[in-house]
Motif scaffolding. Structure first.
Motif, short mmCIF file in Angstrom:
data_model
loop_
_atom_site.label_atom_id
_atom_site.label_comp_id
_atom_site.label_asym_id
_atom_site.label_seq_id
_atom_site.Cartn_x
_atom_site.Cartn_y
_atom_site.Cartn_z
N GLU A 28 -90.46 82.28 6.77
CA GLU A 28 -90.35 81.94 8.18
C GLU A 28 -90.42 83.20 9.05
O GLU A 28 -91.02 83.19 10.13
CB GLU A 28 -89.05 81.19 8.45
CG GLU A 28 -89.01 79.80 7.84
CD GLU A 28 -87.69 79.11 8.04
OE1 GLU A 28 -86.73 79.79 8.48
OE2 GLU A 28 -87.58 77.91 7.77
N LYS A 32 -93.32 84.39 11.98
CA LYS A 32 -92.87 84.57 13.35
C LYS A 32 -93.08 85.98 13.89
O LYS A 32 -93.42 86.16 15.08
CB LYS A 32 -91.38 84.22 13.42
CG LYS A 32 -90.80 84.18 14.82
CD LYS A 32 -89.29 83.96 14.75
CE LYS A 32 -88.94 82.76 13.89
NZ LYS A 32 -87.49 82.58 13.74
N ASP A 53 -84.00 88.40 16.29
CA ASP A 53 -84.41 87.27 15.44
C ASP A 53 -83.48 86.09 15.65
O ASP A 53 -83.94 84.93 15.74
CB ASP A 53 -84.39 87.73 13.97
CG ASP A 53 -84.97 86.67 13.04
OD1 ASP A 53 -85.90 85.95 13.48
OD2 ASP A 53 -84.51 86.55 11.90
N LYS A 57 -84.48 82.34 17.23
CA LYS A 57 -84.18 81.11 16.51
C LYS A 57 -83.41 80.13 17.38
O LYS A 57 -83.67 78.93 17.36
CB LYS A 57 -83.39 81.43 15.24
CG LYS A 57 -84.22 82.01 14.11
CD LYS A 57 -83.38 82.23 12.87
CE LYS A 57 -84.23 82.78 11.73
NZ LYS A 57 -83.40 83.03 10.51
N GLU A 60 -85.79 78.55 19.80
CA GLU A 60 -86.65 77.57 19.14
C GLU A 60 -85.91 76.27 18.89
O GLU A 60 -86.49 75.18 19.07
CB GLU A 60 -87.17 78.15 17.82
CG GLU A 60 -88.23 79.22 17.99
CD GLU A 60 -88.69 79.79 16.67
OE1 GLU A 60 -87.99 79.56 15.66
OE2 GLU A 60 -89.73 80.48 16.64
#
Length: 392
Positions: A28, A32, A53, A57, A60
């Motif tokens: 993942e 990304k 990061d 997340k 998202e």
């Protein structure tokens, strides 16, 4: 429709690959993030990268929840692409799917602690949606009739279409289109007297010719007397499309047989032609069945009919006097019932329902058919331009 993430997971499962949590996180992350060359290993160890990061997340997940809530609120989108939808200030249009947001370049992650970030995001994928599109054939003339009435043979006789022709019902399972061209001198591509044979017979003949080596030195040219007349496209006066629709049966409006699939394919044709088998015991009842199914599906649809084509009328030229008289009596009864049916309505004032006897297989009386169809198509196009056309 599965998302790319779901497709990848399923692919790994199909290969029998068990993915650990660490491997999943790495996959993942690779999808990304973009790293400067040789910096990936050091970037993923940095606290500021890990914080970035985690923030991406969270964003998202928020977007995913918002999209799910919007999908539940809106549900399925249903709209007619045939109707114009000009954008306005209040209604900019119909949004079917959103494109993905672009990625963040490394300046986005600039901070007092990180003066030269060596990472950036790839951006998000757009929406994945499943669309079900319903095509309504765009033809000027739609042929409607019971199975095995000779619609496919008629299409081949009138056009250069290679639709399947056979002696069993439901030969045509999908609408077939052919084009009729009329030149300035009044000629068409129809060859009066030419016999339209079943497709299997033609294939067998072609197969035998190949086995015998008939075409070893090329296909033979046609005799001079049979050579087609070459026309300049500039002298073409009319061109229109004919659709051979699947045969319907009684109860098609209740979706029996090919049902709604057949009926939807004729909705947009401004001119409809009933094709009935004159050799049937009672062709006028076949005509009534077809007309009733059109009306049961969409009231007023039968008013688009302009012609009843009494196909397989070659018996009118039979050597047996009894067959000739029987065919004449059937044709007279068919004309009588067609006029009565049209007068009862629905109909269009000033129009009539023409009954034409013809033989598609032996290409008899098709010149008259094309002449009448050409006039109907011109009338329909003129009405459409004037804003009162029946198409749509």
């Amino acid at each position: 429709m599965p998302t790319p993430e779901e497709v990848e997971v399923q692919r790994l499962r199909d290969l029998g690959i068990e993915e650990s949590e660490q491997q999943k996180a790495e996959r993942e992350r690779d999808q990304k993030w973009v790293h400067y060359p040789t910096w990936e290993e050091s970037n993923i160890k940095r606290n500021d990268f890990r914080a970035a990061d985690a923030a991406i997340k969270r964003e998202e997940m928020t977007q995913k929840r918002l999209k799910a809530a919007e999908k539940k609120r809106i549900g399925s989108l249903v709209f007619d692409l045939d109707e114009p939808h000009p954008p306005t200030s209040s209604e900019p249009g119909v949004l079917v799917a959103r494109g993905g947001l672009g990625g963040f370049g490394n300046p986005f992650f600039l901070s007092t602690e990180t003066r030269s970030p060596k990472w950036a995001t790839r951006g998000n994928l757009g929406d994945w949606v499943t669309l079900r599109l319903e095509l309504k054939i765009l033809a000027d003339v739609g042929l409607v009739g019971l199975p095995n009435a000779g619609k496919s043979t008629l299409l081949r006789a009138l056009t250069n279409s290679k639709t399947e022709v056979a002696s069993y019902a439901f030969t045509t399972l999908n609408p077939q289109i052919g084009t009729v061209r009329v030149w300035q001198d009044g000629t068409t591509s129809i060859k009066e007297g030419h016999v339209i044979e079943e497709s299997q017979i033609e294939r067998d003949r072609e197969h035998d010719a190949l086995l015998k080596g008939t075409y070893a030195f090329g296909r033979p040219s046609k005799p001079q007397g049979d050579a087609p007349v070459l026309h300049d496209r500039a002298h073409e006066t009319l061109r229109f499309k004919i659709a051979d629709n699947p045969g319907l049966i009684g109860g098609a409006a209740e979706n029996r047989g090919l049902g709604h699939f057949f009926l939807k394919s004729v909705e947009r044709a401004p001119v409809l032609v009933y094709v009935v088998d004159l050799s049937a015991p009672e062709p006028w009842k076949d005509l009534q069945t077809v007309r009733d199914e059109l009306e049961a599906y969409q009231p007023g649809l039968s008013a688009k009919a302009r012609m009843v084509l009494a196909n397989k009328a070659d018996a009118l030229q039979s050597d047996t006097e009894a067959e000739v008289e029987e065919s004449r009596a059937k044709l007279a009864k068919l004309k009588e019932d067609a006029i009565s049916m049209w007068n009862k309505g629905p109909n269009v004032e000033g129009r009539s329902l023409e009954v034409v006897a013809a033989s598609a297989k032996y290409t008899q009386n098709l010149a008259k058919v094309v002449k009448l169809l050409g006039a109907y198509v011109k009338e329909a196009r003129a009405a459409e331009v004037a804003g009162v056309g029946s198409r749509g």
